[in-house]
Write a protein that holds these residues in place. Structure first.
Motif, PDB file in Angstrom:
ATOM      1  N   VAL A   1       0.858  -1.176   0.000  1.00  0.00           N
ATOM      2  CA  VAL A   1       0.000   0.000   0.000  1.00  0.00           C
ATOM      3  C   VAL A   1       0.897   1.230   0.000  1.00  0.00           C
ATOM      4  O   VAL A   1       2.094   1.145   0.304  1.00  0.00           O
ATOM      5  N   SER A   2       0.319   2.358  -0.328  1.00  0.00           N
ATOM      6  CA  SER A   2       1.047   3.625  -0.296  1.00  0.00           C
ATOM      7  C   SER A   2       0.625   4.401   0.944  1.00  0.00           C
ATOM      8  O   SER A   2      -0.569   4.592   1.191  1.00  0.00           O
ATOM      9  N   ILE A   3       1.613   4.820   1.728  1.00  0.00           N
ATOM     10  CA  ILE A   3       1.376   5.645   2.912  1.00  0.00           C
ATOM     11  C   ILE A   3       2.183   6.927   2.734  1.00  0.00           C
ATOM     12  O   ILE A   3       3.385   6.862   2.452  1.00  0.00           O
ATOM     13  N   PRO A   4       1.577   8.085   2.887  1.00  0.00           N
ATOM     14  CA  PRO A   4       2.301   9.332   2.627  1.00  0.00           C
ATOM     15  C   PRO A   4       3.599   9.450   3.406  1.00  0.00           C
ATOM     16  O   PRO A   4       3.704   9.025   4.560  1.00  0.00           O
ATOM     17  N   HIS A   5       4.562  10.030   2.748  1.00  0.00           N
ATOM     18  CA  HIS A   5       5.863  10.288   3.356  1.00  0.00           C
ATOM     19  C   HIS A   5       5.707  11.281   4.505  1.00  0.00           C
ATOM     20  O   HIS A   5       4.915  12.219   4.430  1.00  0.00           O
ATOM     21  N   ALA A   6       6.452  11.073   5.581  1.00  0.00           N
ATOM     22  CA  ALA A   6       6.451  12.021   6.691  1.00  0.00           C
ATOM     23  C   ALA A   6       6.862  13.403   6.194  1.00  0.00           C
ATOM     24  O   ALA A   6       7.678  13.531   5.278  1.00  0.00           O
ATOM     25  N   GLY A   7       6.306  14.431   6.802  1.00  0.00           N
ATOM     26  CA  GLY A   7       6.665  15.793   6.423  1.00  0.00           C
ATOM     27  C   GLY A   7       5.526  16.597   5.850  1.00  0.00           C
ATOM     28  O   GLY A   7       5.690  17.788   5.556  1.00  0.00           O
TER      29      GLY A   7
ATOM     30  N   ASN B   1       5.601   6.833  -1.429  1.00  0.00           N
ATOM     31  CA  ASN B   1       6.189   6.046  -0.339  1.00  0.00           C
ATOM     32  C   ASN B   1       5.387   4.762  -0.188  1.00  0.00           C
ATOM     33  O   ASN B   1       4.179   4.797   0.098  1.00  0.00           O
ATOM     34  N   LEU B   2       6.054   3.629  -0.371  1.00  0.00           N
ATOM     35  CA  LEU B   2       5.375   2.337  -0.375  1.00  0.00           C
ATOM     36  C   LEU B   2       5.676   1.549   0.891  1.00  0.00           C
ATOM     37  O   LEU B   2       6.808   1.533   1.374  1.00  0.00           O
ATOM     38  N   SER B   3       4.645   0.898   1.411  1.00  0.00           N
ATOM     39  CA  SER B   3       4.786  -0.013   2.543  1.00  0.00           C
ATOM     40  C   SER B   3       4.599  -1.433   2.026  1.00  0.00           C
ATOM     41  O   SER B   3       3.489  -1.829   1.649  1.00  0.00           O
ATOM     42  N   TRP B   4       5.694  -2.187   2.031  1.00  0.00           N
ATOM     43  CA  TRP B   4       5.689  -3.547   1.511  1.00  0.00           C
ATOM     44  C   TRP B   4       5.453  -4.539   2.650  1.00  0.00           C
ATOM     45  O   TRP B   4       6.112  -4.477   3.688  1.00  0.00           O
ATOM     46  N   ARG B   5       4.515  -5.455   2.453  1.00  0.00           N
ATOM     47  CA  ARG B   5       4.304  -6.573   3.378  1.00  0.00           C
ATOM     48  C   ARG B   5       4.618  -7.864   2.626  1.00  0.00           C
ATOM     49  O   ARG B   5       4.005  -8.156   1.597  1.00  0.00           O
ATOM     50  N   VAL B   6       5.570  -8.602   3.145  1.00  0.00           N
ATOM     51  CA  VAL B   6       6.069  -9.793   2.441  1.00  0.00           C
ATOM     52  C   VAL B   6       6.003 -10.992   3.377  1.00  0.00           C
ATOM     53  O   VAL B   6       6.473 -10.935   4.519  1.00  0.00           O
ATOM     54  N   THR B   7       5.436 -12.072   2.890  1.00  0.00           N
ATOM     55  CA  THR B   7       5.385 -13.330   3.635  1.00  0.00           C
ATOM     56  C   THR B   7       6.319 -14.323   2.976  1.00  0.00           C
ATOM     57  O   THR B   7       6.220 -14.588   1.772  1.00  0.00           O
ATOM     58  N   LEU B   8       7.238 -14.864   3.768  1.00  0.00           N
ATOM     59  CA  LEU B   8       8.246 -15.804   3.286  1.00  0.00           C
ATOM     60  C   LEU B   8       7.812 -17.221   3.619  1.00  0.00           C
ATOM     61  O   LEU B   8       7.545 -17.554   4.785  1.00  0.00           O
ATOM     62  N   ASP B   9       7.703 -18.093   2.612  1.00  0.00           N
ATOM     63  CA  ASP B   9       7.390 -19.511   2.816  1.00  0.00           C
ATOM     64  C   ASP B   9       6.108 -19.734   3.603  1.00  0.00           C
ATOM     65  O   ASP B   9       5.974 -20.746   4.292  1.00  0.00           O
ATOM     66  N   ASP B  10       5.180 -18.792   3.531  1.00  0.00           N
ATOM     67  CA  ASP B  10       3.920 -18.894   4.267  1.00  0.00           C
ATOM     68  C   ASP B  10       4.138 -19.044   5.763  1.00  0.00           C
ATOM     69  O   ASP B  10       3.283 -19.567   6.485  1.00  0.00           O
TER      70      ASP B  10
END
Length: 284
Positions: free
Chosen positions: A157-163, A172-181
């Motif tokens: 998702v995109s979350i605005p940059h601080a400031g 500004n991107l927030s990455w959520r990654v799941t490894l091997d479930d």
């Protein structure tokens, strides 16, 4: 809630090799500023590790880690994907990113449209390397995007940059990654501690419990940030990043001051909890 998140955090000053006995566990390796490598077994991903500007105040990736990344020596061997939060020079610089991708010709990069354009400016618009860049061209109001790569489940998702308004043009991107479930981690880039920016993605964050969240350290230093951590992060561990270089060698002092965990010294390692299914929702 915050103190419960931080219980059980393990701080290591050991070398990566000393952790090989815990092969079934997941680990986070700090490389500098917001750069983090996460590994679980043979599955590995890396965030915001290819940059060249400290802006006179942030930690650069040490030469030894840069060399290990290029050479692919442990623990930086077998990286499955590169993730970039945004295009600022203390998170991403085209030249070192391109050097890494040329040295490792099968590794894809997940990044914003602005990051992609910075690489085009470096290599031209016909370079075959561009085919390995997966572009998430999204705005804060857009819903989450999902991708699948081998044993990785990827959401962003995109979350605005601080400031505030002065940084509104930065993706500004927030990455959520799941490894091997098994192990889910969330990287927030330079998100600002503004509740409305997280509330609009509340369903996204609640859907999948994370073993670890990596926000900028300023979330730990003010009440608004702490409230967002408690309400939206849905993570077992919270490890702050983007600390000033002046904190190097003084991690314990900063952790005590903030009342939470932070990475301060490149080479630091944390073991991540994986004692729950990756997709489990919060129960508290």
């Amino acid at each position: 809630m915050l103190h419960r998140i931080l219980i059980g955090v393990l701080v290591f000053a050991a070398s990566p090799g000393q952790l090989l006995a815990h092969e079934s566990a997941a680990h986070a390796h700090y490389v500098g500023n917001e750069g983090v490598l996460v590994e679980r077994g043979a599955t590995k991903v890396i965030f915001d590790a290819f940059y060249a500007d400290s802006y006179g105040q942030y930690t650069l990736v040490p030469d030894s880690i840069r060399a290990a990344l290029l050479a692919g020596t442990p623990p930086y061997d077998g990286i499955d994907a590169v993730f970039v939060s945004h295009v600022h020079g203390d998170h991403f610089t085209a030249a070192p990113a391109v050097a890494f991708m040329r040295a490792h010709e099968k590794i894809p990069m997940y990044a914003s449209r602005q990051t992609y354009e910075a690489i085009v400016a470096e290599v031209g618009d016909s370079d075959s390397l561009l085919k390995r860049i997966i572009v998430a061209d999204i705005a804060p109001g857009d819903s989450a995007r999902s991708y699948k790569l081998k044993d990785l489940q990827i959401e962003v998702v995109s979350i605005p940059h601080a400031g505030g308004p002065s940084r509104a043009d930065i993706q500004n991107l927030s990455w959520r990654v799941t490894l091997d479930d098994k192990t889910t981690v969330v990287h927030f880039g330079d998100a600002g501690p503004v509740e409305a920016d997280f509330q609009r993605h509340a369903v996204h964050f609640a859907k999948r419990r994370a073993a670890a969240a990596f926000p900028p350290y300023w979330f730990l230093g003010n009440e608004a940030g702490k409230a967002i951590i408690a309400r939206y992060f849905n993570a077992d561990q919270v490890i702050g990043i983007h600390v000033p270089a002046s904190a190097t060698g003084h991690g314990d002092e900063l952790r005590k001051q903030l009342g939470g965990d932070v990475f301060t010294d490149p080479g630091e390692i944390r073991q991540l909890d994986t004692n729950h299914p990756a997709g489990a929702n919060r129960s508290d």
